[in-house]
Design a protein around this motif. Sequence first.
Motif, PDB file in Angstrom:
ATOM      1  N   LEU A  68       5.977   6.642   7.520  1.00 30.34           N
ATOM      2  CA  LEU A  68       4.754   7.447   7.442  1.00 30.34           C
ATOM      3  C   LEU A  68       4.994   8.915   7.111  1.00 30.34           C
ATOM      4  O   LEU A  68       4.035   9.663   6.923  1.00 30.34           O
ATOM      5  N   PHE A  69       6.252   9.309   7.036  1.00 32.59           N
ATOM      6  CA  PHE A  69       6.533  10.727   6.823  1.00 32.59           C
ATOM      7  C   PHE A  69       7.135  11.041   5.455  1.00 32.59           C
ATOM      8  O   PHE A  69       7.440  12.184   5.151  1.00 32.59           O
ATOM      9  N   GLY A  70       7.341  10.013   4.649  1.00 32.48           N
ATOM     10  CA  GLY A  70       7.862  10.237   3.317  1.00 32.48           C
ATOM     11  C   GLY A  70       9.323  10.622   3.289  1.00 32.48           C
ATOM     12  O   GLY A  70       9.806  11.186   2.309  1.00 32.48           O
ATOM     13  N   ASP A  71      10.059  10.329   4.372  1.00 29.56           N
ATOM     14  CA  ASP A  71      11.496  10.602   4.399  1.00 29.56           C
ATOM     15  C   ASP A  71      12.211   9.385   4.973  1.00 29.56           C
ATOM     16  O   ASP A  71      11.626   8.309   5.091  1.00 29.56           O
ATOM     17  N   ASP A  72      13.476   9.540   5.333  1.00 34.96           N
ATOM     18  CA  ASP A  72      14.262   8.392   5.783  1.00 34.96           C
ATOM     19  C   ASP A  72      14.402   8.312   7.300  1.00 34.96           C
ATOM     20  O   ASP A  72      15.280   7.616   7.810  1.00 34.96           O
ATOM     21  N   ARG A  73      13.540   9.005   8.041  1.00 37.34           N
ATOM     22  CA  ARG A  73      13.655   8.950   9.506  1.00 37.34           C
ATOM     23  C   ARG A  73      13.352   7.539  10.006  1.00 37.34           C
ATOM     24  O   ARG A  73      12.428   6.869   9.542  1.00 37.34           O
ATOM     25  N   SER A  74      14.108   7.092  10.971  1.00 41.18           N
ATOM     26  CA  SER A  74      13.928   5.762  11.551  1.00 41.18           C
ATOM     27  C   SER A  74      13.039   5.829  12.781  1.00 41.18           C
ATOM     28  O   SER A  74      12.744   6.918  13.291  1.00 41.18           O
ATOM     29  N   ASP A  75      12.631   4.659  13.263  1.00 42.38           N
ATOM     30  CA  ASP A  75      11.865   4.612  14.506  1.00 42.38           C
ATOM     31  C   ASP A  75      12.681   5.208  15.655  1.00 42.38           C
ATOM     32  O   ASP A  75      12.146   5.917  16.506  1.00 42.38           O
ATOM     33  N   GLU A  76      13.981   4.913  15.658  1.00 42.13           N
ATOM     34  CA  GLU A  76      14.843   5.431  16.733  1.00 42.13           C
ATOM     35  C   GLU A  76      14.916   6.954  16.687  1.00 42.13           C
ATOM     36  O   GLU A  76      14.931   7.622  17.726  1.00 42.13           O
ATOM     37  N   ASP A  77      14.918   7.520  15.484  1.00 43.78           N
ATOM     38  CA  ASP A  77      14.910   8.979  15.355  1.00 43.78           C
ATOM     39  C   ASP A  77      13.665   9.564  16.018  1.00 43.78           C
ATOM     40  O   ASP A  77      13.725  10.608  16.676  1.00 43.78           O
ATOM     41  N   GLN A  78      12.534   8.903  15.826  1.00 43.76           N
ATOM     42  CA  GLN A  78      11.274   9.405  16.373  1.00 43.76           C
ATOM     43  C   GLN A  78      11.150   9.158  17.867  1.00 43.76           C
ATOM     44  O   GLN A  78      10.663  10.014  18.613  1.00 43.76           O
ATOM     45  N   LEU A  79      11.586   7.999  18.305  1.00 48.13           N
ATOM     46  CA  LEU A  79      11.406   7.616  19.706  1.00 48.13           C
ATOM     47  C   LEU A  79      12.487   8.189  20.623  1.00 48.13           C
ATOM     48  O   LEU A  79      12.262   8.400  21.810  1.00 48.13           O
ATOM     49  N   GLY A  80      13.669   8.393  20.074  1.00 48.68           N
ATOM     50  CA  GLY A  80      14.775   8.884  20.892  1.00 48.68           C
ATOM     51  C   GLY A  80      15.577   7.778  21.539  1.00 48.68           C
ATOM     52  O   GLY A  80      16.495   8.037  22.332  1.00 48.68           O
ATOM     53  N   ALA A  81      15.238   6.525  21.218  1.00 51.96           N
ATOM     54  CA  ALA A  81      15.950   5.375  21.767  1.00 51.96           C
ATOM     55  C   ALA A  81      15.742   4.186  20.837  1.00 51.96           C
ATOM     56  O   ALA A  81      14.751   4.123  20.104  1.00 51.96           O
ATOM     57  N   MET A 140       0.835  -1.205   0.000  1.00 50.51           N
ATOM     58  CA  MET A 140       0.000   0.000   0.000  1.00 50.51           C
ATOM     59  C   MET A 140       0.865   1.248   0.000  1.00 50.51           C
ATOM     60  O   MET A 140       0.876   2.012   0.963  1.00 50.51           O
ATOM     61  N   PRO A 141       1.601   1.497  -1.071  1.00 52.10           N
ATOM     62  CA  PRO A 141       2.517   2.642  -1.101  1.00 52.10           C
ATOM     63  C   PRO A 141       1.793   3.986  -1.083  1.00 52.10           C
ATOM     64  O   PRO A 141       0.742   4.152  -1.702  1.00 52.10           O
ATOM     65  N   ILE A 142       2.368   4.911  -0.311  1.00 54.40           N
ATOM     66  CA  ILE A 142       1.948   6.314  -0.316  1.00 54.40           C
ATOM     67  C   ILE A 142       3.240   7.123  -0.349  1.00 54.40           C
ATOM     68  O   ILE A 142       3.873   7.326   0.685  1.00 54.40           O
ATOM     69  N   HIS A 143       3.644   7.562  -1.529  1.00 48.86           N
ATOM     70  CA  HIS A 143       4.935   8.244  -1.697  1.00 48.86           C
ATOM     71  C   HIS A 143       6.045   7.435  -1.026  1.00 48.86           C
ATOM     72  O   HIS A 143       6.888   7.997  -0.309  1.00 48.86           O
ATOM     73  N   GLN A 144       6.039   6.133  -1.219  1.00 48.22           N
ATOM     74  CA  GLN A 144       6.959   5.254  -0.503  1.00 48.22           C
ATOM     75  C   GLN A 144       8.378   5.355  -1.029  1.00 48.22           C
ATOM     76  O   GLN A 144       8.598   5.458  -2.241  1.00 48.22           O
ATOM     77  N   ALA A 145       9.349   5.333  -0.121  1.00 50.22           N
ATOM     78  CA  ALA A 145      10.758   5.307  -0.508  1.00 50.22           C
ATOM     79  C   ALA A 145      11.029   4.046  -1.316  1.00 50.22           C
ATOM     80  O   ALA A 145      10.525   2.963  -0.977  1.00 50.22           O
TER      81      ALA A 145
END
Length: 268
Positions: free
Chosen positions: A199-212, A61-66
């Motif tokens: 979900l953001f259309g960029d290369d951010r990782s889960d760790e980037d979002q969570l901080g750990a 289900m791509p949405i502007h998927q990398a």
Amino acid sequence: MQKISTLNTEKVNIHIVNWLKTYAENAKVNGFVVGISGGIDSAVTSTLCAQTGLTTLCVEMPIHQAQSHVNRAQEHIAQLKKRFGNVSDVKVDLTPVFESFKNEAPTSENETKLNLSLANTRARLRMTSLYYVAGINGLLVAGTGNKVEDFGVGFFTKYGDGGVDISPIADLMKSDVRALATYLEVPESILKAAPTDGLFGDDRSDEDQLGASYEELEFAMKALEAGKTTEDFTGREKTVFEIYKRLNTINQHKMNPIPVCIIPEKYK
């Protein structure tokens, strides 16, 4: 803070597959539908579903998927179809739907809230698609959340990827999922990829979002369950523990049942 899983992968594999098969048979459905993201959780979940011998429908289900996410998802689906005759796939390109929604929906000057709401909208569009595909094929929607995400930090979208019929791997820590993925021979590209919700259309990782990292969050989850407090730690461990406690607190609304206002009998 590297976490090595002690999971008995063979026995856990058999247990989950039997659980899935029994649940589907009792529910009188034909099998399962799984959203394939190119990540390790969806790869493990779809492989477990495939092992039941029941219909397993993999949905992109791509949405502007990398492109890297698309490549990993397609590699996994191709491998799974080669290994299991009961696996099929379908692609639902949601990019036009998402863009149409953005054009019609009200906007906001608060860019942070706007971007988060749009990210969650992606997940909810995917949930709607999975249930549509499940409905026309007599299938159950299999969730892909692990224990840290679902019951630790609440790292999922309410009524998005949190909207499922069954959760086969939600009692497994991320390190356990990795161990099981290796045992199930998930593609190396997926095993090595940094976890991301995409979900953001960029290369951010889960760790980037969570901080750990998930390994760090596992440590904090177990520490809190053991009754530890912030005062028990220093340095990075203290920071991670505080991150976990904050996320666990603010996301309780995702993890607890929906509050119901009970009307006193005398008012009825």
